[in-house]
Design a protein around this motif. Structure first.
Motif, short mmCIF file in Angstrom:
data_model
loop_
_atom_site.label_atom_id
_atom_site.label_comp_id
_atom_site.label_asym_id
_atom_site.label_seq_id
_atom_site.Cartn_x
_atom_site.Cartn_y
_atom_site.Cartn_z
N VAL A 1 -40.15 24.85 -5.69
CA VAL A 1 -38.98 24.46 -5.75
C VAL A 1 -38.15 24.29 -7.21
CG1 VAL A 1 -39.66 22.10 -6.11
CG2 VAL A 1 -37.28 22.36 -5.07
N GLN A 2 -37.05 24.88 -7.15
CA GLN A 2 -36.21 24.73 -8.29
C GLN A 2 -35.12 23.83 -8.43
OE1 GLN A 2 -34.67 29.06 -8.27
NE2 GLN A 2 -36.34 29.58 -9.68
N LEU A 3 -35.08 23.30 -9.55
CA LEU A 3 -34.06 21.97 -9.87
C LEU A 3 -32.97 22.21 -10.76
CD1 LEU A 3 -36.89 19.34 -10.07
CD2 LEU A 3 -35.68 19.95 -7.87
N GLN A 4 -31.90 21.98 -10.60
CA GLN A 4 -30.81 21.91 -11.54
C GLN A 4 -30.11 20.49 -11.59
OE1 GLN A 4 -29.55 25.18 -12.64
NE2 GLN A 4 -27.80 23.94 -13.81
N ALA A 5 -30.33 20.14 -12.86
CA ALA A 5 -29.76 18.67 -13.11
C ALA A 5 -28.28 18.99 -13.54
CB ALA A 5 -30.39 17.92 -14.16
N SER A 6 -27.35 18.12 -13.40
CA SER A 6 -25.97 18.02 -13.85
C SER A 6 -25.33 16.88 -13.76
CB SER A 6 -25.05 19.06 -12.80
OG SER A 6 -25.04 18.58 -11.49
N GLY A 7 -24.20 16.78 -14.25
CA GLY A 7 -23.46 15.24 -14.35
C GLY A 7 -23.39 14.47 -15.58
N GLY A 8 -24.08 15.21 -16.71
CA GLY A 8 -23.95 14.48 -17.77
C GLY A 8 -22.74 14.55 -18.68
N GLY A 9 -22.79 14.05 -19.74
CA GLY A 9 -21.20 13.89 -20.39
C GLY A 9 -21.47 13.08 -21.39
N LEU A 10 -20.04 12.81 -22.24
CA LEU A 10 -19.97 11.65 -22.95
C LEU A 10 -18.93 10.62 -22.53
CD1 LEU A 10 -19.60 10.70 -26.14
CD2 LEU A 10 -17.69 12.09 -26.27
N VAL A 11 -19.45 9.38 -22.69
CA VAL A 11 -19.04 8.38 -21.79
C VAL A 11 -19.03 7.11 -22.88
CG1 VAL A 11 -21.11 7.52 -20.92
CG2 VAL A 11 -18.78 6.65 -19.78
N GLN A 12 -18.01 6.26 -22.89
CA GLN A 12 -18.20 4.93 -23.91
C GLN A 12 -19.23 4.14 -23.31
OE1 GLN A 12 -13.97 3.52 -24.25
NE2 GLN A 12 -13.71 4.80 -26.05
N ALA A 13 -19.57 3.13 -24.22
CA ALA A 13 -20.29 1.99 -23.62
C ALA A 13 -19.74 1.18 -22.59
CB ALA A 13 -20.78 1.33 -25.18
N GLY A 14 -20.46 0.91 -21.81
CA GLY A 14 -20.08 0.11 -20.61
C GLY A 14 -19.42 0.93 -19.43
N GLY A 15 -19.46 2.24 -19.58
CA GLY A 15 -18.96 3.22 -18.53
C GLY A 15 -19.97 3.71 -17.80
N SER A 16 -19.90 4.59 -16.72
CA SER A 16 -20.82 4.94 -15.66
C SER A 16 -20.81 6.47 -15.62
CB SER A 16 -20.28 4.41 -14.61
OG SER A 16 -20.49 2.93 -14.47
N LEU A 17 -21.69 6.97 -15.24
CA LEU A 17 -21.89 8.52 -14.98
C LEU A 17 -22.75 8.67 -13.81
CD1 LEU A 17 -22.73 10.27 -18.11
CD2 LEU A 17 -20.64 10.70 -16.81
N ARG A 18 -22.84 9.74 -12.71
CA ARG A 18 -23.65 9.96 -11.81
C ARG A 18 -24.05 11.54 -12.05
NH1 ARG A 18 -22.49 10.61 -5.26
NH2 ARG A 18 -21.71 12.61 -6.15
N LEU A 19 -25.60 11.48 -12.38
CA LEU A 19 -26.33 12.63 -12.39
C LEU A 19 -26.68 13.15 -10.87
CD1 LEU A 19 -28.51 11.77 -15.62
CD2 LEU A 19 -26.05 12.50 -15.40
N SER A 20 -26.92 14.35 -10.80
CA SER A 20 -27.31 15.02 -9.85
C SER A 20 -28.39 15.80 -10.06
CB SER A 20 -26.20 16.09 -9.08
OG SER A 20 -24.92 15.01 -8.57
#
Length: 122
Positions: A1-20
């Motif tokens: 199986v091959q995997l591809q991670a995405s969804g990272g970035g720059l965010v301020q403290a207290g913020g949210s991100l969703r990785l896939s």
């Protein structure tokens, strides 16, 4: 199986991100998936994992209550919802998969994605 991670970035403290973590192949539902991270100057550490069917989940103490792992096998994707982010969460995040292991040891996972950078500013 091959995997591809995405969804990272720059965010301020207290913020949210969703990785896939998107997987190739229709056998994705046979794999347990884990998320790991490696911060600057640090060793890679366990973040969270989820079993093949999505019923079993585990979290590192440092993210418990802030991060949520989930999966949609029909979309061959595992998600990591990250809330209340702090600068200590800054790291490259990796997803990994294994057909037999769903624990916290990175050495036990056979398949790895390339990583996505998460940077949390104070």
């Amino acid at each position: 199986v091959q995997l591809q991670a995405s969804g990272g970035g720059l965010v301020q403290a207290g913020g949210s991100l969703r990785l896939s973590c998107a997987a190739s192949g229709r056998t994705f539902s046979r794999y347990h998936v884990g998320w790991f991270r490696q911060g600057p100057g640090k060793e890679r550490e366990f973040v969270s994992s989820i079993t093949r069917n999505g019923v079993g989940t585990a979290y590192a103490d440092s993210v418990k209550g802030r991060f949520t792992i989930s999966r949609v096998n029909a979309k061959y994707t595992v998600y990591l919802q990250m809330n209340s982010l702090t600068p200590e969460d800054t790291a490259v995040y990796y997803c990994a998969a294994d057909p037999f292991y769903s624990g916290s040891s990175d050495a036990e996972y056979d398949y790895w994605g390339q990583g996505t950078q998460v940077t949390v500013s104070s």
